[in-house]
Design a protein around this motif. Structure first.
Motif, mmCIF file in Angstrom:
data_model
loop_
_atom_site.group_PDB
_atom_site.id
_atom_site.type_symbol
_atom_site.label_atom_id
_atom_site.label_comp_id
_atom_site.label_asym_id
_atom_site.label_seq_id
_atom_site.Cartn_x
_atom_site.Cartn_y
_atom_site.Cartn_z
ATOM 1 N N GLU A 1 -0.377 4.338 -0.174
ATOM 2 C CA GLU A 1 -1.131 5.434 0.456
ATOM 3 C C GLU A 1 -0.779 5.557 1.935
ATOM 4 O O GLU A 1 -0.355 4.592 2.572
ATOM 5 N N MET B 1 -6.274 4.022 2.249
ATOM 6 C CA MET B 1 -6.658 2.881 1.416
ATOM 7 C C MET B 1 -7.830 2.155 2.062
ATOM 8 O O MET B 1 -7.900 2.035 3.278
ATOM 9 N N THR C 1 -8.901 -3.985 -4.397
ATOM 10 C CA THR C 1 -8.337 -4.456 -3.138
ATOM 11 C C THR C 1 -9.275 -5.462 -2.470
ATOM 12 O O THR C 1 -10.483 -5.267 -2.430
ATOM 13 N N ASN D 1 0.843 -1.191 0.000
ATOM 14 C CA ASN D 1 0.000 0.000 0.000
ATOM 15 C C ASN D 1 0.886 1.251 0.000
ATOM 16 O O ASN D 1 1.616 1.491 0.944
ATOM 17 N N VAL E 1 -7.462 0.122 -7.728
ATOM 18 C CA VAL E 1 -6.149 0.713 -7.522
ATOM 19 C C VAL E 1 -5.352 0.678 -8.820
ATOM 20 O O VAL E 1 -5.624 -0.116 -9.721
ATOM 21 N N LYS F 1 -1.761 2.308 -5.533
ATOM 22 C CA LYS F 1 -2.292 3.515 -4.917
ATOM 23 C C LYS F 1 -3.681 3.784 -5.485
ATOM 24 O O LYS F 1 -4.091 3.200 -6.483
#
Length: 173
Positions: free
Chosen positions: A34, A39, A71, A32, A45, A56
């Motif tokens: 972010e 997130m 995700t 991840n 993403v 991201k």
């Protein structure tokens, strides 16, 4: 002895980022990019700074070729003391490349079975999905979206802001 005879809550159709069924799917692990808490599960993403390693939330200028997937909620991330899930920066996260998943959708859209799948790239709902390239968001602002290879499998569970979507096993470029 008493028994509960009425239930005032309905069962949700699923959870954001949950796998819909046993149809074939592929999930890859990414980090991840972010900041912690930005997130969410069930969002689309794109490639991160380190392509193939990080993901991201999409931003203006993202293209379908940058789309990595959605995700996945692997149900092992801990809740904080306020009952919120905060996916930490640099934490490993599963991303469904193809298959059927419960994805977050923009507020106010009404997709039908078979509608095209568009990834929102601007505004507060970036990473959410829509059934149109330009859509008014929950705050009334118009957001842009990019077409990704997939479709809606039904209507929105408005209480949870999710819908069943199918990501096709095809290159996005």
């Amino acid at each position: 002895m008493s028994a509960q005879t009425a239930y005032k809550f309905s069962t949700p159709i699923g959870v954001a980022g949950g796998i819909v069924d046993i149809a074939p799917y592929a999930i890859d692990t990414f980090l991840n990019e972010e900041d912690t808490g930005n997130m969410k599960f069930g969002v689309g993403v794109v490639k991160g700074t380190k392509a193939g390693k990080e993901v991201k939330i999409p931003a203006s200028g993202a293209t379908a070729a940058n789309f990595e997937g959605v995700t996945v909620n692997n149900l092992t991330t801990e809740y904080d003391m306020d009952g919120k899930i905060n996916i930490r920066k640099a934490a490993a996260i599963g991303v469904m490349r193809y298959g059927r998943i419960y994805a977050r959708v923009m507020a106010g859209i009404t997709p039908a079975y078979g509608d095209g799948l568009y990834l929102v790239t601007t505004g507060d709902e970036a990473g959410y999905f829509s059934n149109a390239a330009a859509t008014s968001g929950s705050n009334g602002a118009t957001h842009t979206a990019i077409a990704v290879k997939g479709r809606f499998l039904g209507t929105v569970d408005a209480a949870n802001g999710i819908a069943e979507v199918e990501l096709f096993n095809q290159a996005q470029a």
